[in-house]
Design an enzyme around this catalytic site. Structure first.
Site, mmCIF file in Angstrom:
data_model
loop_
_atom_site.group_PDB
_atom_site.id
_atom_site.type_symbol
_atom_site.label_atom_id
_atom_site.label_comp_id
_atom_site.label_asym_id
_atom_site.label_seq_id
_atom_site.Cartn_x
_atom_site.Cartn_y
_atom_site.Cartn_z
ATOM 1 N N ARG A 57 15.177 17.650 46.406
ATOM 2 C CA ARG A 57 14.402 18.659 45.727
ATOM 3 C C ARG A 57 13.929 19.579 46.625
ATOM 4 O O ARG A 57 13.713 20.714 46.075
ATOM 5 C CB ARG A 57 12.957 17.653 45.028
ATOM 6 C CG ARG A 57 12.123 18.339 44.228
ATOM 7 C CD ARG A 57 11.360 17.775 43.274
ATOM 8 N NE ARG A 57 10.498 18.664 42.596
ATOM 9 C CZ ARG A 57 9.159 18.423 42.599
ATOM 10 N NH1 ARG A 57 8.383 17.811 43.551
ATOM 11 N NH2 ARG A 57 8.614 19.495 41.845
ATOM 12 N N HIS A 61 14.503 23.811 45.806
ATOM 13 C CA HIS A 61 13.318 24.706 45.692
ATOM 14 C C HIS A 61 13.419 25.601 46.560
ATOM 15 O O HIS A 61 13.147 26.900 46.418
ATOM 16 C CB HIS A 61 12.115 23.960 45.765
ATOM 17 C CG HIS A 61 11.641 23.200 44.738
ATOM 18 N ND1 HIS A 61 10.199 22.799 44.514
ATOM 19 C CD2 HIS A 61 11.990 22.599 43.482
ATOM 20 C CE1 HIS A 61 10.074 22.111 43.241
ATOM 21 N NE2 HIS A 61 11.173 21.952 42.734
ATOM 22 N N SER A 71 12.592 29.357 53.348
ATOM 23 C CA SER A 71 11.540 29.925 53.019
ATOM 24 C C SER A 71 10.123 28.873 52.411
ATOM 25 O O SER A 71 9.173 29.090 52.685
ATOM 26 C CB SER A 71 11.623 31.280 52.011
ATOM 27 O OG SER A 71 12.148 30.460 51.069
ATOM 28 N N ASN A 91 5.575 23.201 44.212
ATOM 29 C CA ASN A 91 5.734 22.781 45.702
ATOM 30 C C ASN A 91 4.739 21.780 45.991
ATOM 31 O O ASN A 91 4.836 21.057 47.276
ATOM 32 C CB ASN A 91 5.415 23.849 46.524
ATOM 33 C CG ASN A 91 7.087 24.559 46.814
ATOM 34 O OD1 ASN A 91 7.821 23.909 46.554
ATOM 35 N ND2 ASN A 91 6.892 25.729 47.313
ATOM 36 N N HIS A 189 17.779 13.759 38.876
ATOM 37 C CA HIS A 189 16.769 12.971 38.491
ATOM 38 C C HIS A 189 17.337 11.639 38.232
ATOM 39 O O HIS A 189 15.983 10.838 37.799
ATOM 40 C CB HIS A 189 16.279 13.699 37.226
ATOM 41 C CG HIS A 189 15.203 15.073 37.419
ATOM 42 N ND1 HIS A 189 15.087 15.844 36.525
ATOM 43 C CD2 HIS A 189 14.980 15.539 38.917
ATOM 44 C CE1 HIS A 189 14.371 16.844 37.017
ATOM 45 N NE2 HIS A 189 14.331 16.590 38.406
ATOM 46 N N ASP A 242 13.942 7.556 36.550
ATOM 47 C CA ASP A 242 15.178 6.779 35.835
ATOM 48 C C ASP A 242 14.789 5.274 35.941
ATOM 49 O O ASP A 242 15.428 4.710 37.055
ATOM 50 C CB ASP A 242 16.382 7.117 36.855
ATOM 51 C CG ASP A 242 17.737 6.480 36.327
ATOM 52 O OD1 ASP A 242 17.587 5.638 35.226
ATOM 53 O OD2 ASP A 242 18.654 6.626 36.859
HETATM 54 C C1 HEM Z 1 16.534 21.765 35.756
HETATM 55 C C2 HEM Z 1 15.448 22.039 36.285
HETATM 56 C C3 HEM Z 1 14.428 21.139 36.764
HETATM 57 C C4 HEM Z 1 13.201 20.841 36.681
HETATM 58 C C5 HEM Z 1 12.259 21.531 35.601
HETATM 59 C C6 HEM Z 1 12.671 19.751 37.779
HETATM 60 C C7 HEM Z 1 11.335 19.473 37.682
HETATM 61 C C8 HEM Z 1 10.967 18.320 38.224
HETATM 62 C C9 HEM Z 1 9.616 17.830 38.389
HETATM 63 C C10 HEM Z 1 8.590 18.318 37.499
HETATM 64 C C11 HEM Z 1 9.668 16.795 39.274
HETATM 65 C C12 HEM Z 1 8.536 15.705 39.426
HETATM 66 C C13 HEM Z 1 7.287 16.368 40.674
HETATM 67 C C14 HEM Z 1 5.981 15.577 40.363
HETATM 68 O O1 HEM Z 1 5.542 15.404 39.328
HETATM 69 O O2 HEM Z 1 5.944 14.975 41.611
HETATM 70 C C15 HEM Z 1 10.900 16.542 39.920
HETATM 71 C C16 HEM Z 1 11.253 15.866 40.637
HETATM 72 C C17 HEM Z 1 12.548 15.638 41.341
HETATM 73 N N1 HEM Z 1 13.522 16.955 41.062
HETATM 74 FE FE1 HEM Z 1 13.802 18.092 39.796
HETATM 75 N N2 HEM Z 1 13.641 19.530 38.224
HETATM 76 C C18 HEM Z 1 14.683 20.305 37.853
HETATM 77 C C19 HEM Z 1 15.942 20.311 38.541
HETATM 78 C C20 HEM Z 1 16.242 19.680 39.610
HETATM 79 C C21 HEM Z 1 17.429 19.831 40.539
HETATM 80 C C22 HEM Z 1 18.380 20.998 40.525
HETATM 81 C C23 HEM Z 1 17.338 18.957 41.643
HETATM 82 C C24 HEM Z 1 18.225 18.644 42.908
HETATM 83 C C25 HEM Z 1 19.576 19.053 42.856
HETATM 84 C C26 HEM Z 1 16.093 18.211 41.233
HETATM 85 C C27 HEM Z 1 15.771 17.067 42.138
HETATM 86 C C28 HEM Z 1 14.606 16.183 42.045
HETATM 87 C C29 HEM Z 1 14.190 15.141 42.567
HETATM 88 C C30 HEM Z 1 15.331 14.148 43.493
HETATM 89 C C31 HEM Z 1 12.999 14.498 42.277
HETATM 90 C C32 HEM Z 1 12.093 13.381 42.671
HETATM 91 C C33 HEM Z 1 11.521 13.970 43.935
HETATM 92 C C34 HEM Z 1 10.727 12.977 44.595
HETATM 93 O O3 HEM Z 1 11.069 11.689 44.569
HETATM 94 O O4 HEM Z 1 9.955 13.021 45.587
HETATM 95 N N3 HEM Z 1 15.463 18.727 40.237
HETATM 96 N N4 HEM Z 1 11.846 17.625 39.232
HETATM 97 C C1 LIG Z 2 3.567 20.124 51.695
HETATM 98 C C2 LIG Z 2 2.366 21.025 51.408
HETATM 99 O O1 LIG Z 2 2.307 22.132 52.136
HETATM 100 N N1 LIG Z 2 1.763 21.065 50.322
HETATM 101 C C3 LIG Z 2 0.671 21.872 49.780
HETATM 102 C C4 LIG Z 2 0.974 22.502 48.513
HETATM 103 O O2 LIG Z 2 -0.075 23.107 48.130
HETATM 104 C C5 LIG Z 2 -1.280 22.583 48.122
HETATM 105 C C6 LIG Z 2 -2.375 23.165 47.307
HETATM 106 O O3 LIG Z 2 -2.380 24.690 47.792
HETATM 107 C C7 LIG Z 2 -1.498 22.212 49.593
HETATM 108 O O4 LIG Z 2 -3.005 21.267 49.542
HETATM 109 C C8 LIG Z 2 -0.545 21.224 50.132
HETATM 110 O O5 LIG Z 2 -0.877 20.985 51.456
#
Ligand code: HEM
Ligand SMILES: CC(=O)N[C@H]1CO[C@H](CO)[C@@H](O)[C@@H]1O
Ligand SMILES: *[C@@H]1O[C@H](CO)[C@@H](O)[C@H](O)[C@H]1NC(C)=O
Ligand SMILES: *[C@@H]1O[C@H](CO)[C@@H](O)[C@H](O)[C@H]1NC(C)=O
Ligand SMILES: *[C@@H]1O[C@H](CO)[C@@H](O)[C@H](O)[C@H]1NC(C)=O
Ligand SMILES: *[C@@H]1O[C@H](CO)[C@@H](O)[C@H](O)[C@H]1NC(C)=O
Ligand SMILES: *[C@@H]1O[C@H](CO)[C@@H](O)[C@H](O)[C@H]1NC(C)=O
Ligand SMILES: *[C@@H]1O[C@H](CO)[C@@H](O)[C@H](O)[C@H]1NC(C)=O
Length: 323
Positions: A57, A61, A71, A91, A189, A242
C-alpha cells in the site's frame, strides 16, 4: 539504414544519460544492495507478515503522488513544513516506515549515498509479497528520491474508498494506468486490513438519511455492523478486506466482489462497469498463476510512474528528510 542506426545509437545514449530504470542498476555501485533488502525481508516478514500488505500500500501511495520517489517517507520539507504526504488522510493508516528505515540503514552502511529510498520501497515491497506466497514481479532500479512532499496533493490524487468508477478510472488514467490495471491492482485488497471509517458510511448513513448502501450484501452488512463497526464513529476496529483469506494472495477478493461483498465502494464499483466486470470474470475463469503474472505486469507499470532518474532528485541519506 546507416542514418537509422545512428539515430538508434543516439537514442540509446540519451536513454543512458537520462538514466532510465534498469534491472540491476546497482550491480557495480552497490552489488549487495538487492541482497541486503531481500535478506532483511526474509528474516523479518515471516514474524510480521501483515507488513507485506502495509508495504504494497505504501508503494502504491508513493507512486501515485509525484511518482515513485519516496516522497511518502518525508516528515518535513522546507516548502510544506510538516504537511507532507504522510499526514494526508489516506496516509494516516499507512504503516511500515520503520521497516524501510531499518533496511535503509543497512544499505547505507554497505554503500553510503548510493541506493535511493524509492528503490528500497519497490524492492522491499516485491520481496515481502513473495515472502508471503504472493506474485513476483521485476523491479528495475535507478529511481531517485524526490525533494517535495505535499499533503494536499496526496489527498487529491490517491483514490478514495468512496470514489465511483468514473473517478477511479480518471485517477488511474492520469497515472497512465488503464482499466485492466485498475482491476488487477485493486486485487491487492486480497490481503490486509481496513479501519471502519473507510466504509462505515455504507452501513450507517449512505445517502445522509441513516441508510445503508443497497449494493452491499445485507448479510455481510449485518455482520460488519454487529461484530465489527458497532457504532458509526468507531475509528479503531480493524476489518479484513478479504475475510478468511486476508493473509493469502489469491482470487477470493474477486469472488467476493461478485457476491456484493467488496468492502469499499471503490471495490464494489469495479463490478458496475462492463469493461472492469469483464476483467474480473476473466481473472476468475483463469488460474491463480495467470492472476499472478497479470498482477506482476501492472505492478511493473505502476513502479515506473513519473520516476526520477539520472541527475534529477537526489539519493536521500535519511528517508524521512531531504539531504
Ligand atoms: C483502486 C483504488 C484504491 C482505493 C480506493 C484503496 C483504498 C484503500 C483503503 C481505504 C484501505 C484501508 C485503509 C484503512 O482503513 O486502514 C486500503 C488498504 C489497502 N490497500 Fe488499497 N486502495 C486502492 C488501491 C490499492 C492498490 C493499487 C494497492 C496495491 C497495489 C492497494 C493495496 C492495499 C492494501 C494491501 C491494503 C491493506 C493495508 C494494510 O493491511 O495495512 N490498494 N486501500
Ligand atoms: C505514519 C505517519 O506519519 N502517520 C501520520 C499520519 O497523519 C497523522 C495525522 O496528521 C499523524 O498523527 C500520523 O503520525
Ligand atoms: C519521522 O516521523 C516518524 C513518524 O512518522 C518517526 O518515527 C521518525 O523518527 C521521524 N524521523 C525523523 C528523522 O524525523
Ligand atoms: C501543495 O499542493 C497544492 C495543490 O497542488 C498547492 O496549492 C500548494 O501550494 C502546495 N503546497 C506547497 C507548500 O507547495
Ligand atoms: C508541525 O509544525 C508546526 C509549526 O511548524 C508545529 O507547531 C507542530 O507542532 C508540528 N506538528 C508536528 C506533529 O510535528
Ligand atoms: C463520480 O464522482 C464524481 C466526483 O465525486 C462526481 O462528480 C460524479 O458525478 C460521479 N459520477 C457518477 C456517475 O456518479
Ligand atoms: C446522516 O448524515 C446526515 C448528513 O450528513 C446527518 O445530518 C445525519 O445526522 C446523519 N445520520 C446519522 C444517523 O448519523
Ligand atoms: C477517533 O475517535 C475518537 C473518539 O471519537 C477521537 O477522539 C479521535 O480523534 C479519532 N481519531 C481519529 C484519527 O480520527
Amino acid at each position: 539504414m546507416k542514418g537509422y542506426c545512428s539515430i538508434l545509437v543516439i537514442l540509446a545514449i540519451l536513454g543512458l544519460v537520462q538514466g532510465d530504470l534498469k534491472l540491476g542498476f546497482y550491480k557495480s555501485s552497490c552489488p549487495k544492495a538487492e541482497k541486503i533488502v531481500q535478506e532483511y525481508v526474509n528474516q523479518h516478514i515471516p514474524n510480521a507478515p501483515s507488513l507485506a500488505a502495509a508495504l504494497i500500500r505504501m508503494n502504491f501511495h508513493d507512486c501515485f503522488v509525484r511518482g515513485c520517489d519516496a516522497s511518502i517517507l518525508l516528515n518535513f520539507t522546507s516548502a510544506s513544513g510538516n504537511q507532507t504526504e504522510k499526514v494526508a488522510i489516506p496516509n494516516q493508516t499507512v504503516r511500515g516506515f520503520g521497516f524501510i528505515d531499518a533496511i535503509k540503514s543497512l544499505v547505507e552502511a554497505a554503500c553510503p549515498g548510493v541506493v535511493s529510498c524509492a528503490d528500497i520501497i519497490a524492492l522491499a515491497t516485491r520481496d515481502s509479497i513473495v515472502a508471503t506466497g504472493g506474485p513476483y514481479w521485476k523491479v528495475p532500479t535507478g529511481r531517485r528520491d524526490g525533494l517535495i512532499s505535499n499533503a494536499s496533493e496526496a489527498l487529491a490524487q490517491i483514490p478514495a474508498p468512496f470514489d465511483n468508477i468514473t473517478s477511479l478510472i480518471q485517477k488511474f488514467a492520469i497515472k497512465t494506468l488503464d482499466l485492466k490495471d485498475l482491476v488487477l491492482l485493486s486485487g491487492a485488497h486480497t490481503i490486509g486490513i481496513a479501519h471502519c471509517p473507510s466504509f462505515s458510511n455504507r452501513l450507517y448513513n449512505f445517502t445522509g438519511v441513516g441508510d445503508r448502501d443497497p449494493s452491499l450484501d445485507s448479510e455481510y452488512a449485518d455482520n460488519l455492523q454487529s461484530r465489527k463497526c458497532r457504532t458509526p464513529n468507531d475509528n479503531t476496529t480493524k476489518v479484513e478486506m478479504d475475510p478468511g483469506s486476508r493473509k493469502t494472495f489469491d482470487l477470493s477478493y474477486y469472488s467476493l466482489l461478485l457476491k456484493r461483498r467488496g468492502l469499499f465502494e471503490s471495490d464494489s464499483a469495479l463490478t458496475r462497469n462492463s469493461n472492469t466486470l469483464t476483467y474480473i470474470n476473466q481473472l476468475l475463469q483463469g488460474s491463480l498463476q495467470n492472476f499472478f503474472s497479470e498482477f506482476a505486469l501492472s505492478m511493473e507499470k505502476m513502479n515506473e510512474i513519473e520516476v526520477k532518474t539520472g541527475t534529477s532528485g537526489e539519493i536521500r541519506r535519511n528517508c524521512a528528510v531531504v539531504n
